[in-house]
Design a protein around this motif. Sequence first.
Motif, short mmCIF file in Angstrom:
data_model
loop_
_atom_site.label_atom_id
_atom_site.label_comp_id
_atom_site.label_asym_id
_atom_site.label_seq_id
_atom_site.Cartn_x
_atom_site.Cartn_y
_atom_site.Cartn_z
N ASN A 146 48.11 51.76 30.74
CA ASN A 146 47.37 50.79 29.92
C ASN A 146 47.38 49.38 30.50
OD1 ASN A 146 46.69 52.75 27.98
ND2 ASN A 146 48.64 52.46 26.92
N PHE A 147 47.38 49.28 31.82
CA PHE A 147 47.26 47.99 32.46
C PHE A 147 45.89 47.87 33.10
CE2 PHE A 147 51.58 45.85 33.27
CZ PHE A 147 51.99 46.14 31.98
N SER A 148 45.39 46.65 33.19
CA SER A 148 44.08 46.40 33.78
C SER A 148 44.26 45.57 35.06
CB SER A 148 43.19 45.64 32.80
OG SER A 148 42.93 46.43 31.66
N TYR A 149 43.51 45.95 36.09
CA TYR A 149 43.57 45.28 37.38
C TYR A 149 42.17 44.90 37.82
CZ TYR A 149 48.20 47.40 37.52
OH TYR A 149 49.48 47.78 37.21
N GLN A 150 42.06 43.82 38.58
CA GLN A 150 40.83 43.45 39.25
C GLN A 150 41.15 43.19 40.71
OE1 GLN A 150 38.93 40.09 37.37
NE2 GLN A 150 37.90 41.36 35.86
N PHE A 151 40.32 43.70 41.61
CA PHE A 151 40.61 43.48 43.01
C PHE A 151 39.34 43.51 43.85
CE2 PHE A 151 40.69 48.09 42.59
CZ PHE A 151 40.00 48.52 43.71
N LYS A 152 39.44 42.89 45.02
CA LYS A 152 38.48 43.07 46.09
C LYS A 152 39.23 43.66 47.27
CE LYS A 152 35.15 39.50 44.76
NZ LYS A 152 34.41 38.28 45.19
N LEU A 153 38.51 43.96 48.34
CA LEU A 153 39.15 44.52 49.52
C LEU A 153 38.88 43.62 50.71
CD1 LEU A 153 39.63 48.15 50.34
CD2 LEU A 153 38.78 46.68 52.15
N VAL A 154 39.92 43.31 51.45
CA VAL A 154 39.79 42.45 52.62
C VAL A 154 39.80 43.32 53.88
CG1 VAL A 154 40.75 40.51 53.91
CG2 VAL A 154 40.97 40.58 51.42
N SER A 155 38.74 43.23 54.67
CA SER A 155 38.62 44.01 55.89
C SER A 155 38.31 43.07 57.06
CB SER A 155 37.50 45.06 55.75
OG SER A 155 37.30 45.78 56.95
N ASN A 156 39.23 43.02 58.02
CA ASN A 156 39.07 42.11 59.18
C ASN A 156 38.84 40.67 58.74
OD1 ASN A 156 39.41 43.99 61.30
ND2 ASN A 156 37.33 44.73 61.00
N GLY A 157 39.54 40.23 57.72
CA GLY A 157 39.46 38.86 57.26
C GLY A 157 38.29 38.57 56.34
N VAL A 158 37.42 39.55 56.09
CA VAL A 158 36.26 39.37 55.22
C VAL A 158 36.55 40.03 53.87
CG1 VAL A 158 33.81 39.83 54.89
CG2 VAL A 158 34.70 39.33 57.18
N LYS A 159 36.38 39.28 52.80
CA LYS A 159 36.63 39.81 51.46
C LYS A 159 35.37 40.52 50.95
CE LYS A 159 39.48 37.77 48.71
NZ LYS A 159 40.17 36.88 47.77
N LEU A 160 35.51 41.81 50.64
CA LEU A 160 34.40 42.63 50.19
C LEU A 160 34.50 42.89 48.70
CD1 LEU A 160 34.51 45.33 53.04
CD2 LEU A 160 33.24 43.17 53.01
N GLY A 161 33.37 42.76 48.01
CA GLY A 161 33.33 43.00 46.58
C GLY A 161 32.15 43.86 46.19
N ALA A 162 32.03 44.10 44.91
CA ALA A 162 30.93 44.91 44.38
C ALA A 162 29.75 44.02 44.02
CB ALA A 162 31.39 45.71 43.16
N THR A 163 28.55 44.57 44.09
CA THR A 163 27.35 43.80 43.78
C THR A 163 27.07 43.74 42.29
OG1 THR A 163 26.00 45.78 44.12
CG2 THR A 163 26.30 44.31 46.00
N ARG A 164 27.75 44.57 41.52
CA ARG A 164 27.59 44.56 40.06
C ARG A 164 28.92 44.89 39.41
NH1 ARG A 164 27.22 49.93 38.55
NH2 ARG A 164 26.73 51.40 40.24
#
Length: 206
Positions: A146-164
Motif C-alpha cells: 500500500n505504498f505509492s511511488y513515482q519515478f523516471k529512468l535515467v539512461s546515460n545521463g538522460v532522464k526518461l519519462g512517460a508522455t502521459r
Amino acid sequence: MIIPWMITGGADKFNLELTHQKGDIQSGEIVLPEGTYEFNIHKGDAFNILDGNNIMGYNKTINDSTRGKLTCNPRYKSKTKLVATGGTYSFEFNTKTNALSVKRTGDIPQVYLSGVNLSVSQMLNLPLKPISGTSLYTTSVYLPNNFSYQFKLVSNGVKLGATRITSMHPYEADRTVTLSADGRRNIDVSTQGGFVTFIFDQATNE
C-alpha cells in the motif's frame, strides 16, 4: 519475514530500506549524487521510521566508504555524516553486532531508477544492472504494501519519462511502457507488498 532496518536521513530524505538478507547481514544499494548526507540506522520498515524509537547512531564523518565497520549504539542518536563524491553506495548492517559498513561500489550507473516514495517522501534511487549479452538492465527490490511511488529512468545521463499519466502495478507482469527524453510524466507504481522486478530495454526505451 524479516524485520527490515533502514538508513534514515531525516530532512534530506535520504532513506534506504535494507531488505536483502544473508545470515545476520541486511543490505541495500542506492545511487547518490555528489553531496553530504547525514543518517542514522533505524529498526523497522517505512511505516514506522518516524516514531523516534529504535534509532542507533555513530558520531563520525566518512568519505565515500568506511574503513572497517562502525559499531552503532542504541544509546546515541547522533548521525553519521557521509561525504559522497557521487555514485552507487552499498550499506551492510549486521543485526547481531550492530556493525555497519558503507562502500562506494562504482560511479553513477549507466541506468538507474530515480524516484520518490510518496507515502513517506523518501528518495528511491535504484541502480539497474546489465544482463550480459543483451540490451536489458534489471533490478529487484522489496516494496512495502500500500505504498505509492513515482519515478523516471535515467539512461546515460538522460532522464526518461512517460508522455502521459501512466500507472503500473506489479501484478501486470506483461505491461510495458515506452519512455522518452521529452516524456515529462513520472510513472506511478502502487504496491501490494513483496519483491518487484524492473526490466529496461535500452535499445527500445521500454
